[in-house]
Motif scaffolding. Sequence first.
Motif, PDB file in Angstrom:
ATOM      1  N   UNK A   1       4.029   0.228   9.343  1.00  0.00           N
ATOM      2  CA  UNK A   1       5.436   0.071   8.496  1.00  0.00           C
ATOM      3  C   UNK A   1       5.245  -0.550   7.258  1.00  0.00           C
ATOM      4  N   UNK A   2       3.892  -1.255   7.040  1.00  0.00           N
ATOM      5  CA  UNK A   2       3.744  -2.047   5.873  1.00  0.00           C
ATOM      6  C   UNK A   2       3.187  -0.866   4.772  1.00  0.00           C
ATOM      7  N   UNK A   3       2.782   0.166   5.149  1.00  0.00           N
ATOM      8  CA  UNK A   3       2.351   1.174   4.271  1.00  0.00           C
ATOM      9  C   UNK A   3       3.634   2.385   3.949  1.00  0.00           C
TER      10      UNK A   3
ATOM     11  N   UNK B   1       8.584  10.999   9.682  1.00  0.00           N
ATOM     12  CA  UNK B   1       9.269   9.751   9.371  1.00  0.00           C
ATOM     13  C   UNK B   1       9.478   9.058   8.044  1.00  0.00           C
ATOM     14  N   UNK B   2       8.989   9.790   7.005  1.00  0.00           N
ATOM     15  CA  UNK B   2       8.969   9.308   5.587  1.00  0.00           C
ATOM     16  C   UNK B   2       9.521  10.374   4.604  1.00  0.00           C
TER      17      UNK B   2
ATOM     18  N   UNK C   1       0.640   7.820  11.832  1.00  0.00           N
ATOM     19  CA  UNK C   1       0.060   6.842  11.213  1.00  0.00           C
ATOM     20  C   UNK C   1       1.199   5.945  10.425  1.00  0.00           C
ATOM     21  N   UNK C   2       2.243   6.692   9.972  1.00  0.00           N
ATOM     22  CA  UNK C   2       3.561   6.296   9.351  1.00  0.00           C
ATOM     23  C   UNK C   2       4.281   5.327  10.123  1.00  0.00           C
ATOM     24  N   UNK C   3       4.344   5.765  11.306  1.00  0.00           N
ATOM     25  CA  UNK C   3       5.212   5.103  12.400  1.00  0.00           C
ATOM     26  C   UNK C   3       4.511   4.006  12.847  1.00  0.00           C
TER      27      UNK C   3
ATOM     28  N   UNK D   1       0.775  -1.256  -0.010  1.00  0.00           N
ATOM     29  CA  UNK D   1       0.106   0.049  -0.113  1.00  0.00           C
ATOM     30  C   UNK D   1       0.765   1.336  -0.015  1.00  0.00           C
ATOM     31  N   UNK D   2       0.261   2.147  -0.816  1.00  0.00           N
ATOM     32  CA  UNK D   2       1.067   3.606  -0.726  1.00  0.00           C
ATOM     33  C   UNK D   2       0.115   4.592  -0.322  1.00  0.00           C
ATOM     34  N   UNK D   3       0.645   5.782   0.177  1.00  0.00           N
ATOM     35  CA  UNK D   3      -0.034   6.922   0.761  1.00  0.00           C
ATOM     36  C   UNK D   3       0.906   8.073   0.320  1.00  0.00           C
TER      37      UNK D   3
END
Length: 111
Positions: A29-31, A55-56, A24-26, A1-3
Amino acid sequence: PVLINVWASWCTDCNKAARALASFARSHPQVQVLGLDISDSTAGARAFYRRWQVPYPSIADPEGSLSAKLSVTGVPTSIFLNAQHHVVDRVVGAAEPRAFEKGLHTIERGA
């Protein structure tokens, strides 16, 4: 999955959503979360990332050409992509944590 999150440091709603998106990103980790910084200065973008401990990674889009290809009409915009990189959900405006969860659920359902 990508956001993909389209944002700018000068955007009030982007600042409102930044903490929730970083969290959410933390916690997911699968996204693969990716920022797209539109019409911003390098200094402004760096300060935003430090302030919210983002973190992204993010890509600079100073002229807005990439965001135009994504049909972005305002910032922030969060775009959810499935495994085939098709847009399956989109949130325009300051999203709350449940909006990010909803987008992920849409991807996981196979939409």
